[in-house]
Design an enzyme around this catalytic site. Structure first.
Site, PDB file in Angstrom:
ATOM      1  N   GLY B  97       0.815  -1.211   0.000  1.00 57.27           N
ATOM      2  CA  GLY B  97       0.000   0.000   0.000  1.00 57.27           C
ATOM      3  C   GLY B  97       0.844   1.254   0.000  1.00 57.27           C
ATOM      4  O   GLY B  97       0.342   2.346  -0.278  1.00 57.27           O
ATOM      5  N   GLY B  98       2.135   1.094   0.294  1.00 61.35           N
ATOM      6  CA  GLY B  98       3.015   2.263   0.364  1.00 61.35           C
ATOM      7  C   GLY B  98       3.026   3.050  -0.941  1.00 61.35           C
ATOM      8  O   GLY B  98       2.751   4.254  -0.969  1.00 61.35           O
ATOM      9  N   PHE B  99       3.269   2.359  -2.039  1.00 57.25           N
ATOM     10  CA  PHE B  99       3.369   3.033  -3.333  1.00 57.25           C
ATOM     11  C   PHE B  99       2.092   3.808  -3.668  1.00 57.25           C
ATOM     12  O   PHE B  99       2.137   4.957  -4.119  1.00 57.25           O
ATOM     13  CB  PHE B  99       3.674   2.014  -4.438  1.00 57.25           C
ATOM     14  CG  PHE B  99       3.812   2.632  -5.795  1.00 57.25           C
ATOM     15  CD1 PHE B  99       4.954   3.339  -6.134  1.00 57.25           C
ATOM     16  CD2 PHE B  99       2.790   2.539  -6.732  1.00 57.25           C
ATOM     17  CE1 PHE B  99       5.086   3.932  -7.391  1.00 57.25           C
ATOM     18  CE2 PHE B  99       2.914   3.124  -7.986  1.00 57.25           C
ATOM     19  CZ  PHE B  99       4.067   3.817  -8.302  1.00 57.25           C
ATOM     20  N   GLY B 219      10.800   1.771  -6.145  1.00 58.03           N
ATOM     21  CA  GLY B 219      11.206   3.124  -6.519  1.00 58.03           C
ATOM     22  C   GLY B 219      11.895   3.234  -7.860  1.00 58.03           C
ATOM     23  O   GLY B 219      12.493   4.261  -8.164  1.00 58.03           O
ATOM     24  N   ASP B 269       6.348  -7.643 -11.987  1.00 55.56           N
ATOM     25  CA  ASP B 269       4.883  -7.516 -12.034  1.00 55.56           C
ATOM     26  C   ASP B 269       4.569  -6.196 -12.705  1.00 55.56           C
ATOM     27  O   ASP B 269       5.368  -5.252 -12.623  1.00 55.56           O
ATOM     28  CB  ASP B 269       4.270  -7.470 -10.629  1.00 55.56           C
ATOM     29  CG  ASP B 269       4.370  -6.070 -10.038  1.00 55.56           C
ATOM     30  OD1 ASP B 269       5.469  -5.698  -9.587  1.00 55.56           O
ATOM     31  OD2 ASP B 269       3.367  -5.324 -10.054  1.00 55.56           O
ATOM     32  N   CYS B 307       2.049 -17.421 -32.687  1.00 53.97           N
ATOM     33  CA  CYS B 307       1.634 -17.390 -31.281  1.00 53.97           C
ATOM     34  C   CYS B 307       0.549 -18.444 -31.058  1.00 53.97           C
ATOM     35  O   CYS B 307      -0.342 -18.624 -31.888  1.00 53.97           O
ATOM     36  CB  CYS B 307       1.114 -16.000 -30.914  1.00 53.97           C
ATOM     37  SG  CYS B 307       0.471 -15.911 -29.224  1.00 53.97           S
ATOM     38  N   CYS B 309      -1.528 -18.546 -28.317  1.00 52.51           N
ATOM     39  CA  CYS B 309      -2.528 -18.147 -27.320  1.00 52.51           C
ATOM     40  C   CYS B 309      -3.936 -18.308 -27.889  1.00 52.51           C
ATOM     41  O   CYS B 309      -4.131 -18.413 -29.102  1.00 52.51           O
ATOM     42  CB  CYS B 309      -2.290 -16.709 -26.848  1.00 52.51           C
ATOM     43  SG  CYS B 309      -3.038 -15.441 -27.890  1.00 52.51           S
ATOM     44  N   CYS B 312      -4.866 -15.745 -30.626  1.00 47.91           N
ATOM     45  CA  CYS B 312      -4.219 -15.959 -31.929  1.00 47.91           C
ATOM     46  C   CYS B 312      -4.689 -17.236 -32.611  1.00 47.91           C
ATOM     47  O   CYS B 312      -4.665 -17.328 -33.832  1.00 47.91           O
ATOM     48  CB  CYS B 312      -2.698 -15.964 -31.768  1.00 47.91           C
ATOM     49  SG  CYS B 312      -2.059 -14.299 -31.483  1.00 47.91           S
ATOM     50  N   HIS B 338      -3.685 -12.397 -24.824  1.00 43.01           N
ATOM     51  CA  HIS B 338      -2.497 -12.413 -25.682  1.00 43.01           C
ATOM     52  C   HIS B 338      -1.293 -11.795 -24.975  1.00 43.01           C
ATOM     53  O   HIS B 338      -0.183 -12.340 -25.022  1.00 43.01           O
ATOM     54  CB  HIS B 338      -2.763 -11.666 -26.995  1.00 43.01           C
ATOM     55  CG  HIS B 338      -1.532 -11.546 -27.834  1.00 43.01           C
ATOM     56  ND1 HIS B 338      -1.089 -12.571 -28.636  1.00 43.01           N
ATOM     57  CD2 HIS B 338      -0.617 -10.553 -27.942  1.00 43.01           C
ATOM     58  CE1 HIS B 338       0.044 -12.203 -29.211  1.00 43.01           C
ATOM     59  NE2 HIS B 338       0.359 -10.990 -28.813  1.00 43.01           N
TER      60      HIS B 338
END
Lengths: 377, 377
Positions: B97-99, B219, B269, B307, B309, B312, B338
């Site tokens: 939660g800091g960010f 950061g 992430d 691809c 997926c 595709c 995708h």
């Protein structure tokens, strides 16, 4: 060569005359009574074709007016039709664009030749005639095409309703002419006549002459009281062809489906289950739940007790309340799955009741529990 | 009793020192380098947990700040945590939660005790301290918890960056205190220090003392040039614990993942793949495609040649261009699938290159083909 289209009646309910039937098209066999999910823009909002199949959909709708404006017939032709474009290999039904020309476009000019209207996308001037509507539906490649019609709103004068009905019949003859030799696409003619008993009867009688494997009832559920719609269905009933499915256009609430089947209807479609899903509403056997309501914040029960849909098997009302409140796509998606499942299950229950000659009992039992909106449970 | 958390290094690339490893949590085994999709509000936008599993996700993120405000810890406690709430049975990581306190809330007051801030939902006054952040993450029940930190934007003065770094270290000690005896949730400390080399080194050194099964780099990717980020990663590299995974927070573009792994990072992430998907952008091996572009209107090729997926395998660029242009949910959904698949495949390719001691060759080959944005293909 045998036709690629047929309708076989499996059983007629002794209490109501409602039928279970099998409608065969080049792409699938559809058991009626059936609810058809709507994919206006060549996609049922938020769902994949695989999800629709898992839900048991044998047929979906797409919209001639919308697809004509975007992506346009040149793209659809290049794509090889909407089945390929959207990856759907079961049946597809397209409306004619008539209803949207009259309900969506802000300005329009009706001529004998066809209708001039302003595009909802950019206001540009567009023109659709009966022949053009069929040509667009040819590009779409739908299994079932609808005749181009004029749908009048409730409240118009008798004289205008008759005029529009007569024009719709003349347009029907033209649609028939350019589609009767197409072995892959079946034309459904549309009964009009507004809320006037004699016009409905006359339209049903004269429209039936063009019906080969299905007839549609248009111009109902357009703002009139439900009792008026039910009455119109009763008035027209003696005039439908017996051996063909009857399709009540644009109807998809639980109560109207039950009351429609009791009055001889076999096919239904509506954006309702997916539209109200995106607004946070779940359809249940006994009425609609508004998941935005704060009372669901810690309600860890499924949307509907005993429901076997994907949403009810894995998620709580509390979670869906959270998703809807945060405007998360998954919320509308889960409710769309649940609502389409609810109507698929409803028509399944209806078919079972017909097979067992107890549809009126089913209807009475359902009506005793039905609330339009559930505020407590 | 053996710990429920472990990190095993499988292979170290001879060219770069990058590692393939296995991070075990109570819910799954995660092969690193790994990209973790982000589900801010306990849902990865538009996708179901089953779709994420099909895409190969072993771990996803959720957001402490957002879940604290909605649905709140009382609901999460009643639900039995986010795993159950959202139907996800693999690993879950939560930021602290800091960010968000620093980046989303319009007003905030930083005190030694914690941070007072205005809720983005209703402007109400809220407070998060290190202890409270951990308590919220306890309610969420994430496998990996992040320490509560202060993330300073690029451009702050050295003195302030040092002050924030020192405060982050004091807050880290408090987070550690209230989480060290929790067998089910592992705390990852976060290195700060803005863009100052000496602060980054000092923060890395002192933060590492609190790392037991993973350390994070915060950061970065907050607006500074990419070269500055890459340089910072090189500066800090000697000070990470060797036997633990390193997690570069908030980074998820193809180029930054490749360059990050080369510089010793194991975990990534970002909301990027799903956010740009909803805006109509497809990530490919060689750059980003903007599907809104009119040149795709009749392009019936898949998003990316070769691809595998779901998008595709079944849909064309022309169809996705149509969906995105009509603002249809399925468009964002197909592009999200995708894009997550693209990053899953990228990390798979990276792991394979590491296993074969050719990561630098892989990086050079990739860089030779890379365009930030594809305008023709």
């Amino acid at each position: 060569m045998a036709s690629k289209f047929s309708y076989e009646i499996i059983h007629v309910d002794k209490q109501t005359g409602a039928r279970v039937g099998k409608l065969t098209t080049p792409h699938s066999v559809i058991t009626t009574p059936v609810f058809m999910p709507v994919g206006t823009n060549a996609t049922v909002k938020g769902l994949t074709p695989e999800e629709l199949k898992d839900l048991g959909a044998q047929i979906i709708l797409s919209n001639t007016y919308h697809l004509f404006l975007r992506p346009g017939t040149d793209v659809l032709d290049a794509a090889g039709g909407v089945h390929k474009f959207m990856n759907w290999d079961r049946s597809l039904l397209t409306d004619s664009g008539g209803f949207q020309v009259f309900s969506l476009s802000k300005t329009r000019k009706i001529k004998e030749e066809g209708v001039e209207f302003a595009s909802i996308i950019d206001g540009s001037k567009q023109f659709i005639s009966p022949e053009k509507s069929i040509a667009i539906q040819n590009s779409i490649g739908s299994d079932i095409m609808m005749a181009f019609d004029e749908c009048t709103p409730p409240g118009v004068k008798y004289e205008y309703a008759r005029e529009a009905m007569e024009r719709t019949l003349r347009w029907l003859a033209r649609c028939y002419e350019v589609s009767k030799d197409n072995p892959d696409q079946m034309l459904f003619p549309i009964i009009q006549g507004n809320m006037f008993e004699d016009l409905r009867i006359e339209s049903a009688r004269r429209t039936a002459e063009y019906a080969r494997c299905g007839i549609a009832i248009g111009g109902l559920s357009v703002g009139e009281p439900k009792e008026v719609m039910y009455h119109m269905l009763e008035i027209m009933r003696p005039y439908y062809p017996d051996d063909q499915p009857r399709y009540l256009m644009g109807v998809g609430s639980v109560d109207c489906i039950v009351e429609g089947v009791v009055r001889g209807v076999d096919m239904f479609d509506c954006v309702l289950p997916t539209r109200i899903a995106r607004n946070g509403t779940a359809m249940t056997r006994v009425g609609n739940l508004n998941l935005r309501n704060a009372r669901f914040v810690k309600d860890f029960r499924p949307l509907e007790e005993g429901c076997t849909c994907y949403a009810c098997r894995h998620y709580s009302r509390a979670y869906i309340h959270h998703l809807i409140g945060k405007d998360e796509m998954l919320g509308g998606r889960l409710l769309s799955i649940h609502n389409i499942h609810a109507l698929m299950r409803l028509t399944e229950d209806i078919r079972e009741a017909i097979m067992e000659d107890r549809l009126m009992d089913f209807r009475d039992e359902w009506a005793a529990n039905w609330k339009d909106k559930i505020t407590e449970d």
